[in-house]
Scaffold this motif. Structure first.
Motif, mmCIF file in Angstrom:
data_model
loop_
_atom_site.group_PDB
_atom_site.id
_atom_site.type_symbol
_atom_site.label_atom_id
_atom_site.label_comp_id
_atom_site.label_asym_id
_atom_site.label_seq_id
_atom_site.Cartn_x
_atom_site.Cartn_y
_atom_site.Cartn_z
ATOM 1 N N ARG A 215 0.875 -1.080 0.122
ATOM 2 C CA ARG A 215 0.035 -0.106 0.003
ATOM 3 C C ARG A 215 0.791 1.326 0.011
ATOM 4 N N THR A 216 0.688 2.083 -0.884
ATOM 5 C CA THR A 216 1.345 3.224 -0.961
ATOM 6 C C THR A 216 1.350 4.197 0.419
ATOM 7 N N GLU A 217 0.441 4.044 1.199
ATOM 8 C CA GLU A 217 0.255 4.634 2.470
ATOM 9 C C GLU A 217 1.535 4.478 3.278
ATOM 10 N N MET A 218 2.109 3.399 3.048
ATOM 11 C CA MET A 218 3.359 3.080 3.781
ATOM 12 C C MET A 218 4.418 4.111 3.574
ATOM 13 N N THR B 299 9.066 2.305 14.396
ATOM 14 C CA THR B 299 9.002 2.991 13.019
ATOM 15 C C THR B 299 8.066 2.221 11.982
ATOM 16 N N TYR B 300 8.301 1.262 12.014
ATOM 17 C CA TYR B 300 7.491 0.286 10.892
ATOM 18 C C TYR B 300 6.267 -0.374 11.432
ATOM 19 N N TYR B 301 6.129 -0.760 12.808
ATOM 20 C CA TYR B 301 5.057 -1.257 13.384
ATOM 21 C C TYR B 301 3.782 -0.610 13.125
ATOM 22 N N THR C 88 10.200 -7.624 5.561
ATOM 23 C CA THR C 88 10.408 -6.290 5.200
ATOM 24 C C THR C 88 11.246 -5.390 6.093
ATOM 25 N N MET C 89 11.203 -5.132 7.217
ATOM 26 C CA MET C 89 11.841 -4.550 8.307
ATOM 27 C C MET C 89 13.332 -4.952 8.291
#
Length: 406
Positions: free
Chosen positions: A252-255, A286-288, A308-309
């Protein structure tokens, strides 16, 4: 008439004499009140004086007592016992605690920054079971762990309502951690995995962390698995840049900007990682939030969050494969399940080398150490074949198999 006049005159005289007597009484009361007030003020002054003197004496005595030239021991402010290194490194006897997730993750993220250990440390394998409740293959795992005390730890995450009934002699006794409800494919699954990692990190001797389910079985003995994991240069987590709707199609681009499409990765939920990467996962803030808000079915957190992370920050530490064999050949959202009729000697023998792979950058004959998904009915034949096929009698000191194909 004279008598009456005389009585009236005497009455008038008596009434006329009463005012001076009342004035004396009022004056006495005023003097008494003044004296009481003076006594009260004197008491307050004395009390204040004693308090001031006491405070100064306490300070003086405290300074005298805490002013040795070379303190011998450090006293705990909690239980007045001597604080030793052992109190920091001793693993908890019971994994149950009262910390909430925020407190647990914060505590687990605290790691020594100095290289080496000022004590004898035996690195352990932490086996983390993500289960709904009971462990149908507990008898098989009991055989697997037998005789390996000091080289492993066990942690089980189940539904909060489940109450285990393992006896004191079981390796699973009191190994169920404080848990929360989990929904398949949602962030609650990733939160459960972080919860398992955080609890396992509380034991400073845990060096490697293996995530398993209640339907997983070992494919080799403990000694073989310990050597395979401990001698590896890499952690075992898949992190593939996969095209199509089940790979990049879930992004999703929102990421952005935290995660871009080119950084998006996919891997198996079942992993084995070292302590460095485990700490990286539990301390992530940060990613959570991004995955929690935007990775929802058909985006599955357990297949994308950690791969990913970790590939973004520690790609060179990943073997980019899992150690847990799963059969996806039948298609669908879930892998194949194997029951009693499927468990044969030939079936179990082929699983570890079912796929070619690299181990420490060289071709290996052994790619899998665990397998899933097995139904409870498979327990009986597995127990019969385990000593022969799975080599569950092996131990660390005697196990130095060669798993390379040069």
């Amino acid at each position: 008439m004279k008598v009456m006049v005389m009585e009236m005159e005497e009455g008038v005289k008596e009434n006329g004499a009463s005012p001076p007597k009342s004035r004396v009484t009022n004056q006495s009361r005023a003097l008494l009140s003044m004296r009481l007030l003076q006594i009260l003020l004197l008491f307050l002054v004395l009390t204040l004086g004693i308090s001031v003197v006491s405070i100064h004496m306490i300070k003086f005595l405290k300074i005298q007592r805490l002013d040795p030239v070379a303190p011998i021991t450090l006293l705990s402010t909690y239980n007045h016992e001597t604080v030793t290194l052992d109190s920091f490194i001793r693993p908890p006897l019971n994994v149950w605690h009262t910390m909430n997730d925020s407190e647990l993750l914060w505590r687990a993220s605290i790691e020594p920054q100095r290289n080496g250990y000022p004590f004898k440390r035996v690195p352990k394998l932490a086996f983390m079971f993500l289960a709904k409740g009971p462990l149908p293959f507990a008898p098989l795992w009991e055989k697997f762990f037998k005789g390996q005390e000091g080289f492993y730890s066990i942690y089980v995450h189940s539904l909060p309502s489940y109450k285990s009934d393992f006896s004191r002699s079981s390796v699973f006794y009191r190994r169920y951690i404080p848990s929360q409800a989990v929904a398949w494919g949602e962030m609650s699954m990733g939160e459960a995995e972080r919860r398992l990692l955080a609890n396992a990190l509380l034991d400073i001797s845990n060096e490697w962390f293996v995530l398993l389910s209640e339907s997983c079985i070992p494919l080799r003995g403990f000694g073989f698995i310990y050597s395979y994991v401990s001698e590896s240069r890499y952690s075992f987590m898949g992190a593939a840049d996969e095209e199509g709707p089940d790979g990049r199609g879930r992004y999703r681009t929102e990421m952005e900007p935290e995660v871009t499409l080119s950084q998006w990765r996919k891997g198996s939920q079942w992993f084995e990682i070292n302590r460095k990467l485990a700490v990286e996962i539990v301390q992530d803030t940060t990613y959570y939030p991004k995955f929690k808000e935007f990775c929802r079915p058909p985006c599955y957190v357990d297949e994308h969050y950690f791969p990913t992370m970790l590939s973004m920050k520690h790609r060179l530490l990943l073997a980019n494969r899992t150690l847990t064999w799963t059969d996806w050949s039948r298609g669908g959202a879930h892998p194949a399940t194997f029951s009693k009729a499927d468990i044969t000697e030939s079936f179990l023998k082929k699983l570890p080398g079912a796929k070619s792979c690299l181990y420490n950058d060289q071709q290996s004959q052994i790619c899998y150490l665990f397998a899933r998904k097995f139904a409870p009915s498979a327990l009986e034949p597995l127990l019969q074949l385990a000593p022969k096929i799975l080599e569950l009698v092996s131990n660390i000191s005697s196990t130095r198999h060669s798993w390379f194909l040069f």
